[in-house]
Design an enzyme around this catalytic site. Structure first.
Site, PDB file in Angstrom:
ATOM      1  CG  ASP A   1      -2.690  -8.461   0.722  1.00 24.45           C
ATOM      2  OD1 ASP A   1      -1.944  -8.821   1.660  1.00 24.45           O
ATOM      3  OD2 ASP A   1      -3.713  -7.752   0.892  1.00 24.45           O
TER       4      ASP A   1
ATOM      5  CG  HIS B   1      -1.960  -1.072   1.208  1.00 21.33           C
ATOM      6  ND1 HIS B   1      -2.847  -1.259   0.166  1.00 21.33           N
ATOM      7  CD2 HIS B   1      -2.225  -2.058   2.113  1.00 21.33           C
ATOM      8  CE1 HIS B   1      -3.616  -2.315   0.432  1.00 21.33           C
ATOM      9  NE2 HIS B   1      -3.258  -2.819   1.600  1.00 21.33           N
TER      10      HIS B   1
ATOM     11  CG  HIS C   1      -6.405  -5.466   1.792  1.00 19.73           C
ATOM     12  ND1 HIS C   1      -5.794  -6.357   2.663  1.00 19.73           N
ATOM     13  CD2 HIS C   1      -7.535  -5.040   2.397  1.00 19.73           C
ATOM     14  CE1 HIS C   1      -6.542  -6.455   3.763  1.00 19.73           C
ATOM     15  NE2 HIS C   1      -7.604  -5.675   3.627  1.00 19.73           N
TER      16      HIS C   1
ATOM     17  CG  ASP D   1      -4.772 -10.150   3.447  1.00 25.23           C
ATOM     18  OD1 ASP D   1      -4.476 -10.693   2.361  1.00 25.23           O
ATOM     19  OD2 ASP D   1      -4.463  -8.963   3.727  1.00 25.23           O
TER      20      ASP D   1
HETATM   21 ZN    ZN Z   1      -3.942  -7.262   2.739  1.00 27.37          ZN
END
Ligand code: ZN
Length: 280
Positions: free
Chosen positions: A145, A112, A147, A224
């Site tokens: 991931d 991120h 996200h 995740d």
């Molecule tokens: Zn993540």
């Protein structure tokens, strides 16, 4: 096959925060017991390496703690620890270039973090910096991931010799990655996605990635997507991670992976399963 890790990266935590030290310490214990060679990074990360992706202002803001992000706290030692995490990614990339599949078991994660932004538990973009240090080769970045790898995309977009693909849950933090653009392919998945749908999407993504004829594969390995992860709602089983690792290995490309997210207690098992496939 090498796993790079360092116990010093367990040296920060805010009680109740999911990005906790056990992620590395318990995973290192488990991988060691499974017979993996755990190595410290081969050399420290230098400013010049960080500056391949980040701005001088960003380095200053991480060192001094002058950033503001609700999810991402400042700790006086975080700059040094984030650089150790980066050093693991750089070492793994170096081994991959020599044809040895490698994994960086470190924290904080990185995907991120944008060139001038700390975000979502990430300070420096370990994977992007490692890829930026592989000149003259075409690199495919695969972000599994849960996200969207928004920080990595911010760096990779429009960059020649880099293809980026991210599979992620939507809706979910950070809210981006709904559409593909240029060299960046985004594959949004609904909450509840389980193994069959996930692997089908990954297969399609890898097919596209291979069309770009990359020389090397760089993987943002988040866990995740697991069914018991406390902060997301995909439904992958532990056994799925071996299949994901194997699909990546079957590209036959030189490859490395770095730890991103994954917050369930089962994380050490998930990483072990992933490496069973990825190192095959
Ligand atoms: Zn993540």
């Amino acid at each position: 096959m090498a796993v790079f890790t360092d116990p010093s990266v367990t040296g920060y935590h805010t009680p109740g925060h999911p990005e906790a030290p056990f992620r590395v310490s318990k995973s290192a214990e488990r991988l060691k017991a499974a017979g993996h060679a755990l190595l410290p990074p081969e050399k420290p990360a230098a400013d010049a390496e960080l500056l391949r992706v980040h701005t001088p202002r960003h380095l200053e803001t991480v060192a001094k703690g002058t950033f503001r992000d609700a999810d991402t706290a400042f700790y006086p030692q975080i700059d040094a620890i984030a650089r150790t995490s980066l050093a693991g990614a750089l070492s793994a990339a170096g081994r991959a270039e020599k044809g040895e599949p490698s994994f960086s078991l470190m924290r904080p994660p990185g995907h991120h973090a944008a060139p001038e932004k700390v975000a979502g538990f990430c300070y420096y973009n370990n994977l992007a910096i490692a890829v930026a240090g592989i000149p003259g080769k075409k690199v495919a970045i695969v972000d599994v991931d849960v996200h969207h790898g928004d920080g990595t995309e911010a760096w990779a977009f429009g960059r020649e010799n880099v293809t980026f693909v991210s599979l992620h849950q939507v809706p979910l933090y950070p809210g981006s990655g709904l559409k593909s653009r240029g060299n960046c392919r985004n594959i949004p998945l609904p909450p509840g996605t389980h193994e069959t749908q996930y692997l089908k999407a990954l297969e399609g993504a890898l097919h596209e990635v291979l069309n770009s004829k990359p020389d090397l594969l760089a993987v943002s390995a988040g866990f995740d997507t697991y069914k018991e992860d406390p902060i997301a709602q995909l439904k992958l089983d532990a056994a799925t991670y071996k299949r994901i690792g194997k699909m990546l290995a079957e590209t036959k490309l030189p490859r490395f992976a770095v730890l991103e997210g994954g917050y369930a207690e089962a994380l050490p098992l998930l990483i072990e399963r992933f490496l069973d496939g990825f190192f095959d």
